[in-house]
Design a protein around this motif. Sequence first.
Motif, short mmCIF file in Angstrom:
data_model
loop_
_atom_site.label_atom_id
_atom_site.label_comp_id
_atom_site.label_asym_id
_atom_site.label_seq_id
_atom_site.Cartn_x
_atom_site.Cartn_y
_atom_site.Cartn_z
N THR A 121 44.15 -34.62 -6.96
CA THR A 121 44.83 -33.37 -7.31
C THR A 121 43.89 -32.18 -7.19
OG1 THR A 121 46.30 -34.56 -8.84
CG2 THR A 121 46.13 -32.17 -9.11
N LEU A 122 42.67 -32.34 -7.71
CA LEU A 122 41.68 -31.27 -7.62
C LEU A 122 41.37 -30.94 -6.16
CD1 LEU A 122 39.64 -29.39 -9.10
CD2 LEU A 122 37.98 -31.28 -8.94
N ARG A 123 41.24 -31.95 -5.34
CA ARG A 123 40.92 -31.76 -3.91
C ARG A 123 42.02 -30.98 -3.20
NH1 ARG A 123 41.22 -35.80 0.51
NH2 ARG A 123 39.73 -35.21 2.12
N ARG A 124 43.28 -31.33 -3.50
CA ARG A 124 44.40 -30.60 -2.88
C ARG A 124 44.44 -29.14 -3.33
NH1 ARG A 124 46.62 -35.74 -3.68
NH2 ARG A 124 47.45 -35.20 -5.73
N ARG A 125 44.15 -28.90 -4.60
CA ARG A 125 44.14 -27.52 -5.11
C ARG A 125 42.97 -26.73 -4.53
NH1 ARG A 125 45.82 -27.60 -11.46
NH2 ARG A 125 45.44 -25.36 -11.15
N LEU A 126 41.86 -27.41 -4.29
CA LEU A 126 40.71 -26.74 -3.69
C LEU A 126 41.04 -26.27 -2.28
CD1 LEU A 126 37.74 -25.89 -3.60
CD2 LEU A 126 37.15 -28.25 -2.98
N ARG A 127 41.80 -27.07 -1.54
CA ARG A 127 42.19 -26.67 -0.17
C ARG A 127 43.02 -25.40 -0.18
NH1 ARG A 127 41.64 -29.59 4.28
NH2 ARG A 127 40.66 -31.65 4.16
N GLY B 46 35.22 -26.53 5.32
CA GLY B 46 35.25 -27.98 5.16
C GLY B 46 33.97 -28.59 4.61
N PRO B 47 32.81 -28.35 5.23
CA PRO B 47 31.57 -28.94 4.72
C PRO B 47 31.26 -28.52 3.28
CG PRO B 47 31.25 -28.15 6.96
CD PRO B 47 32.59 -27.65 6.52
N LYS B 48 31.52 -27.25 2.97
CA LYS B 48 31.24 -26.78 1.60
C LYS B 48 32.19 -27.45 0.60
CE LYS B 48 30.91 -22.66 -1.30
NZ LYS B 48 31.01 -21.18 -1.39
N ARG B 49 33.48 -27.59 0.99
CA ARG B 49 34.43 -28.25 0.11
C ARG B 49 33.98 -29.68 -0.18
NH1 ARG B 49 38.65 -26.03 3.52
NH2 ARG B 49 38.83 -28.10 4.45
N MET B 50 33.59 -30.40 0.87
CA MET B 50 33.16 -31.79 0.70
C MET B 50 31.93 -31.89 -0.19
SD MET B 50 33.71 -33.24 4.59
CE MET B 50 32.99 -34.81 4.18
N GLN B 51 30.98 -30.98 0.01
CA GLN B 51 29.75 -31.01 -0.78
C GLN B 51 30.06 -30.73 -2.25
OE1 GLN B 51 26.82 -27.89 -0.01
NE2 GLN B 51 25.19 -29.39 -0.18
N TRP B 52 30.93 -29.75 -2.51
CA TRP B 52 31.26 -29.39 -3.89
C TRP B 52 32.03 -30.52 -4.58
CZ3 TRP B 52 35.71 -28.14 -6.82
CH2 TRP B 52 35.46 -27.49 -8.03
N MET B 53 33.00 -31.14 -3.87
CA MET B 53 33.74 -32.25 -4.45
C MET B 53 32.80 -33.43 -4.74
SD MET B 53 36.92 -31.63 -5.08
CE MET B 53 37.18 -33.34 -5.55
N PHE C 112 34.41 -22.07 -10.08
CA PHE C 112 32.98 -22.26 -9.82
C PHE C 112 32.71 -22.76 -8.40
CE2 PHE C 112 33.34 -22.27 -14.37
CZ PHE C 112 32.20 -21.61 -14.79
N TYR C 113 33.78 -22.86 -7.60
CA TYR C 113 33.59 -23.35 -6.24
C TYR C 113 32.77 -22.40 -5.38
CZ TYR C 113 34.57 -24.10 -1.30
OH TYR C 113 34.43 -24.25 0.05
N GLN C 114 33.12 -21.12 -5.39
CA GLN C 114 32.42 -20.17 -4.52
C GLN C 114 30.92 -20.12 -4.76
OE1 GLN C 114 33.33 -18.88 -1.85
NE2 GLN C 114 35.52 -19.35 -1.92
N PRO C 115 30.45 -20.05 -6.03
CA PRO C 115 28.99 -20.09 -6.23
C PRO C 115 28.39 -21.49 -6.07
CG PRO C 115 30.10 -19.87 -8.34
CD PRO C 115 31.16 -19.72 -7.28
N GLY C 116 29.25 -22.49 -5.85
CA GLY C 116 28.74 -23.84 -5.63
C GLY C 116 28.24 -24.53 -6.88
#
Length: 251
Positions: free
Chosen positions: A173-179, A188-195, A221-225
């Motif tokens: 659920t979190l992954r779908r909302r992050l997209r 894509g690479p940043k999303r994978m690294q953060w997840m 907190f995704y944007q600042p990683g």
Amino acid sequence: MAKSRFPEIQGGGSLILAWQVRGKRVLVVGGGEVAAGRIYNVLNADAKVTVISPREGLNEEVAYRVEQKQVDLVDRKFEPSDLDNVDMVLTAVDDPEASTQIYKLCKERKLPANIADVPPECDFYFGSVHRDGPLQIMVSTNGNGPKLANIVRRQIATNLPDNIGAAIQKVGTLRRRLRKVAPDPDEGPKRMQWMSKVCESWPLEDLCDMNDRDMEQLLGFYQPGKVPTLDQLRLHEQPGIVGFDGAFGWW
């Protein structure tokens, strides 16, 4: 000769994949105990199933699937025309000669087929599967010892946390909302690294306990990683507590 830093090729294995058969047309020839297991597996994968078998040859479970309209029954023995408009064929009949003939017909039509208990006439094998919500773990012996695969699967299952399936659902659920927060393909690479950071730093209990509000907070907190803990997220929401920034400092 120096040892290679790359893994050695073992050979003799199978390419284990998660085969997506949702909405695909799967033909099952036979209606006994083995057929019941095959039907159960493909129904769990949301396939459309047709069973070819005389009604009197159905075992209790297959008869139940027919009665509940979970599968379609063709009440007779197999005919070559049954292979028209299907995507996969599974046979489970006590007739080796008939099974081989069905396999040959499937090869002519380039249809993937599994002939029960005849490994050389299988384009794929069924392994022993542990299921917990979205989690599926398959153990395969490549046709050598199905019973042993079942024993190994049970051993693996006993060592898994009880809440692993629920935790995976929350992560999905979190992954779908992050997209939706970061839809750009370049992200894509940043999303994978953060997840990955979330999965590695949060215990399973916290992943299970995470609610919609927690997800909304965490995605901030995704944007600042950064990846705060669940306690830090909830502490930020308590009245009288000073604010909490993306670097885990107070303001």
